[in-house]
Design an enzyme around this catalytic site. Structure first.
Site, PDB file in Angstrom:
ATOM      1  N   SER A 109       0.862  -0.992   0.061  1.00  0.00           N
ATOM      2  CA  SER A 109       0.060   0.167   0.146  1.00  0.00           C
ATOM      3  C   SER A 109       0.886   1.135  -0.181  1.00  0.00           C
ATOM      4  O   SER A 109       1.757   1.514  -1.164  1.00  0.00           O
ATOM      5  CB  SER A 109      -1.237   0.351   1.294  1.00  0.00           C
ATOM      6  OG  SER A 109      -2.410   0.887   0.874  1.00  0.00           O
ATOM      7  N   GLU A 201      -2.078  -3.001  -7.680  1.00  0.00           N
ATOM      8  CA  GLU A 201      -2.836  -3.286  -7.154  1.00  0.00           C
ATOM      9  C   GLU A 201      -3.767  -2.301  -6.313  1.00  0.00           C
ATOM     10  O   GLU A 201      -2.480  -0.923  -6.333  1.00  0.00           O
ATOM     11  CB  GLU A 201      -2.888  -4.237  -6.167  1.00  0.00           C
ATOM     12  CG  GLU A 201      -1.730  -3.565  -4.913  1.00  0.00           C
ATOM     13  CD  GLU A 201      -2.484  -2.745  -4.295  1.00  0.00           C
ATOM     14  OE1 GLU A 201      -4.175  -2.955  -3.398  1.00  0.00           O
ATOM     15  OE2 GLU A 201      -1.661  -2.172  -3.395  1.00  0.00           O
ATOM     16  N   HIS A 271      -4.713  -5.275  -1.159  1.00  0.00           N
ATOM     17  CA  HIS A 271      -5.462  -4.920  -0.180  1.00  0.00           C
ATOM     18  C   HIS A 271      -6.616  -6.184  -0.080  1.00  0.00           C
ATOM     19  O   HIS A 271      -8.071  -6.140   0.099  1.00  0.00           O
ATOM     20  CB  HIS A 271      -7.075  -3.786  -0.701  1.00  0.00           C
ATOM     21  CG  HIS A 271      -5.592  -2.459  -0.037  1.00  0.00           C
ATOM     22  ND1 HIS A 271      -4.627  -2.034  -0.430  1.00  0.00           N
ATOM     23  CD2 HIS A 271      -5.204  -2.224   0.748  1.00  0.00           C
ATOM     24  CE1 HIS A 271      -3.979  -1.084  -0.640  1.00  0.00           C
ATOM     25  NE2 HIS A 271      -3.965  -1.058   0.947  1.00  0.00           N
TER      26      HIS A 271
END
Length: 298
Positions: A109, A201, A271
């Site tokens: 992230s 992602e 995630h």
């Protein structure tokens, strides 16, 4: 690419937060897991700190990370959580000693800032679950993390998506969170993707913004000489009252339509509960056929 030493029982693993605030109670289960593996968790001063939404001020977060980076007894730094904030400190971190004595930097992230920046030093990092969600992930995600952290060889095999583009390629794994990669374009943390396999992602984005970010990567040459594309979780996407008209997979395939590299969707990264650890910077072989997708380190 330089590969840091894998850990052994008795090694010290630092846990810090370069981004959003986090309470010790949120990571107690993960600490217990590390101790069960024979590792020694060392908590940074940012665990429990708060400055608005951040784990302390920019200076406090920078100093905590720098301390662990320079401590030769620390064998890996595991970022406790993402959110936002790492980009605010990246240019004030001194990587001189780290480049002489590399150690694993771990997370995903917002930690894509660190992955991309460090990739440009020629050092591998781990795209992996973080302490805040590690104990909530699948058994497979925990196993992959442990295996890779301790140096056990591993590979990945998943069913093929109908949207995949078949083919095979070899290249270094790079990437992470799409929003972060987009935000780093034009900076010294931006990636050179030539001959590499890009992994992306994202979470909680508007569909039109997914298109905008990918268009920006395209304009920055990310796809021109790319070897392959891996797409992980693209979850909880939003649409406007006037629909954008495409879902994430369609958006991606339309943007890379003119290229011929293989594309693999639904990869277990990002995630999602089954967020499996990947060695960014490592050379890997990607094979995409109509039945399955295989990725292995070479």
């Amino acid at each position: 690419m330089f590969k840091p030493d894998f850990v052994v029982a008795g090694d010290k693993i630092a846990i810090v937060s370069t981004a959003r605030k986090i309470d010790l109670r949120e990571i107690r289960d993960t600490i217990d897991i590390l101790m069960g593996w024979g590792l020694v968790p060392i908590l940074g001063s940012t665990i429990g700190l708060q400055s608005n939404q951040f784990a302390g001020s920019d200076q406090e977060r920078r100093d905590d990370f720098q301390k662990m980076l320079d401590d030769k007894e620390i064998k890996a730094i595991w970022c406790a959580r993402g959110g936002y904030g790492t980009v605010r400190i990246i240019d004030n971190i001194d990587f001189t000693n780290f480049c002489k004595h590399p150690k694993w930097i771990i997370g995903y992230s917002d930690i894509t800032v660190l992955h991309s920046h460090i990739h440009n030093f020629g050092i591998q990092t781990l795209h992996a679950p973080m302490p805040i969600d590690f104990h909530k992930g699948t058994k497979a995600s925990r196993s992959y993390f442990r295996d890779i952290l301790f140096g056990k060889k591993t590979s990945y095999t998943i069913p093929s998506s109908k949207k995949n583009r078949t083919g095979s390629c070899i290249g270094q794994l790079v990437g992470g969170n799409l929003s972060i990669l987009y935000s780093l374009c034009g900076s010294k943390s931006s990636l050179d993707t030539s001959g590499k396999i890009l992994c992306i992602e994202d979470l909680d984005e508007y569909l039109y913004h997914i298109d905008r970010m990918l268009q920006n990567l395209k304009r920055n040459g990310y796809f021109e000489t790319l070897s392959g594309l891996i797409v992980g979780g693209m979850n909880k996407m939003h649409d406007n009252n006037v629909p954008f008209g495409k879902k994430p997979k369609k958006i991606i395939m339309d943007i890379v339509e003119e290229y011929d590299f293989p594309v693999a969707f639904n990869f277990p990264m990002g995630h999602i509960e089954d967020n499996q650890t990947m060695i960014l910077g490592a050379k890997a072989k990607l094979e995409v056929n109509k039945k399955e997708v295989n990725l292995k380190y070479v």
